[in-house]
Design an enzyme around this catalytic site. Structure first.
Site, PDB file in Angstrom:
ATOM      1  N   ALA A 123      20.533  21.023  34.396  1.00 41.38           N
ATOM      2  CA  ALA A 123      20.253  19.989  33.635  1.00 41.38           C
ATOM      3  C   ALA A 123      21.761  19.249  33.498  1.00 41.38           C
ATOM      4  CB  ALA A 123      20.051  20.493  31.980  1.00 41.38           C
ATOM      5  N   LYS A 124      21.519  18.246  32.636  1.00 43.93           N
ATOM      6  CA  LYS A 124      22.757  17.466  32.729  1.00 43.93           C
ATOM      7  C   LYS A 124      22.564  16.464  31.386  1.00 43.93           C
ATOM      8  CE  LYS A 124      26.938  17.147  34.591  1.00 43.93           C
ATOM      9  NZ  LYS A 124      27.702  18.332  35.379  1.00 43.93           N
ATOM     10  N   GLY A 125      23.747  16.167  30.635  1.00 42.57           N
ATOM     11  CA  GLY A 125      23.537  15.236  29.587  1.00 42.57           C
ATOM     12  C   GLY A 125      24.960  14.308  29.566  1.00 42.57           C
TER      13      GLY A 125
END
Ligand code: NAD
Length: 435
Positions: A123-125
């Site tokens: 994931a990444k934000g």
């Protein structure tokens, strides 16, 4: 499976053209993903599944600034996959961050976690903001409001953020606190990279550099290069570069060059790394003015005659323009994406062993995994135990990927992608598609 040169040429080495001068690390990563998928004869459905994130969330984050005015920021969280376990990936605060970049970085995390056998998806934000222009209170309000918008996305068993560009352990502490307030209980496993006092792990700060050195030593051993007196050049003297340089120095290697944004510093006799680190720390984290070595450029550092080159600064440092000038026997990618896809082929032809980023710098996410395990157990390990287990996981991963490299007759990078895609695809097949 035999090595298919045609596939290599069509997917891996595109026709030269102006676009190649500005090869993005994400394009390089996708090209490597496509190549591995082709070798594995991944069917179209699986290819499509693994090319697209399972979840993309964009939120508006309103923040009351210190001057009383309201400002609205755009925030993102992308879960590329959660097949191997809860998704894991950093949160980036940067003025130019956008959903496409976050999507690419999220898939990068999937392959990185799979390579080192950490049971996480990717994931990444990101929040589009300039943290340098904001006060600490504004950053706190921004982080807390973003976290509140992500309560359905984040969770210790669901999706676990970590620091990335522009964020740090204080930002993680705010996320942990905001999430915990809403859950009505302290939930420190919801983020990693936290301060030690609230459930961070010992050894986390040095983990990436330590992992780089573990796999580098394993590679040197394969090539019959003794670490004693081996010549090492390190680009970048921040967290990853300085720790890598220090640990190679402690192994008896001669670190002949180091560098940072101010330039590169070369001494054929070897640089005293502990004193160079002290110099940098006392000089506002800059090597500017360092007199124990000759000043050269960062480009010259890459082309030095050495056994090991550790690019640990930024992406796109070795491209088709300078790949033919690289003299190192091993390149160990401390940074993400320092070698472009077009340079891969040249380095391979020149017999240079490249330890790919998704393997070489995965020590950070490995100790993030340990942090999460410790938080969930409520039992904290000694630094010695963290380092021992990190070394073991990195060494095992290196040997596993090295075996895949030999089996498929490909590069170590291609082997890393083949292994991770195969692992995720097989897990997906076993779990099946819920209808
Ligand atoms: P950092 O900010 O601590 O250090 C970066 C270093 O690179 C500094 O010394 C800086 O002066 C230098 N630098 C910047 N631009 C340069 C240039 N053009 N030429 C030469 N040197 C330059 O960052 P870091 O945490 O050490 O991360 C370095 C790389 O490693 C990044 O690509 C990052 O994504 C990657 N990485 C870091 C971690 C981690 O745990 N810190 C984990 C995985 C990957």
């Amino acid at each position: 499976m035999p090595y298919n040169k045609d596939i290599y040429n069509t997917l891996y080495y595109k026709e030269p053209g102006p676009k190649l001068d500005k090869e993005s690390p994400f394009e390089s990563m996708m090209e490597r993903f496509r190549f591995a998928a082709e070798i594995l004869k991944l069917d179209d459905g699986l290819f499509s599944y693994l090319s697209n994130p399972v979840k993309q969330v964009t939120v508006s984050v309103p923040v009351e600034m210190d001057d009383g005015k309201l400002k609205v920021f755009e925030g993102y969280r992308v879960v590329h996959d959660n097949i191997l376990g809860p998704s894991k990936g950093g949160l980036r605060f940067a003025p130019d961050v956008n959903i496409d970049e976050v999507k690419a970085l999220a898939s990068w995390m999937t392959w990185k976690c799979a390579v080192v056998n950490v049971p996480f998806g990717g994931a990444k934000g990101g929040i589009r903001c300039n943290p340098r222009d904001m006060s600490i209170r504004e950053l706190e309000r921004l982080t807390r409001r973003y976290t509140a918008s992500m309560l359905d996305v984040f969770g210790p068993e669901v999706d676990i953020p970590a620091p990335d560009m522009g964020t740090n352990e204080q930002v993680m502490a705010w996320i942990m606190d905001t999430y915990s307030m809403h859950m009505r209980k302290t939930s420190n496993a919801v983020v990693t990279g936290k301060p030690i006092i609230i459930g961070g792990s010992l050894g986390r700060k040095e983990a990436t550099g330590r992992g780089v050195v573990t796999v580098t030593l394993a590679a040197m051993n394969k090539l019959g290069i003794s670490p004693i007196n081996a010549k090492v050049a390190v680009q970048g003297f921040g967290n990853v570069g300085s720790v890598s340089a220090k640990l190679m120095y402690e192994q008896g290697s001669r670190v002949i060059a180091i560098s940072d944004i101010s330039g590169a510093y070369y001494n054929e006799k070897g640089i005293d790394i502990p004193s160079a680190m002290a110099y940098s720390q006392n000089n506002n984290f800059s090597m500017e003015g360092y007199t124990e070595a000759d000043k050269i450029t960062n480009e010259e550092l890459l082309e030095l005659d050495c056994d090991v080159l550790i690019p640990a600064a930024k992406e796109d440092q070795i491209s088709r323009h300078n790949a033919n000038n690289i003299k190192a026997k091993i390149i160990s990618e401390g940074a993400n994406g320092p070698v472009t896809a077009n340079a891969d082929k040249i380095l391979d032809e020149n017999g240079i062993l490249v330890i790919p980023d998704i393997l070489a710098n995965a020590g950070g996410v490995t100790v993030s995994y340990f942090e999460w395990v410790q938080d969930r157990q409520g039992y904290f390990w000694t630094e010695e135990r963290v380092n021992r287990r990190l070394n073991r996981m990195m060494r095992n991963a290196f040997h596993l990927i090295y075996g895949v490299m030999e089996e498929y007759n490909v590069t170590l990078r291609q082997a890393a992608y083949i292994y991770s895609i195969k692992k995720v695809a097989e897990t997906l097949k076993l779990r099946g598609i819920y209808a």
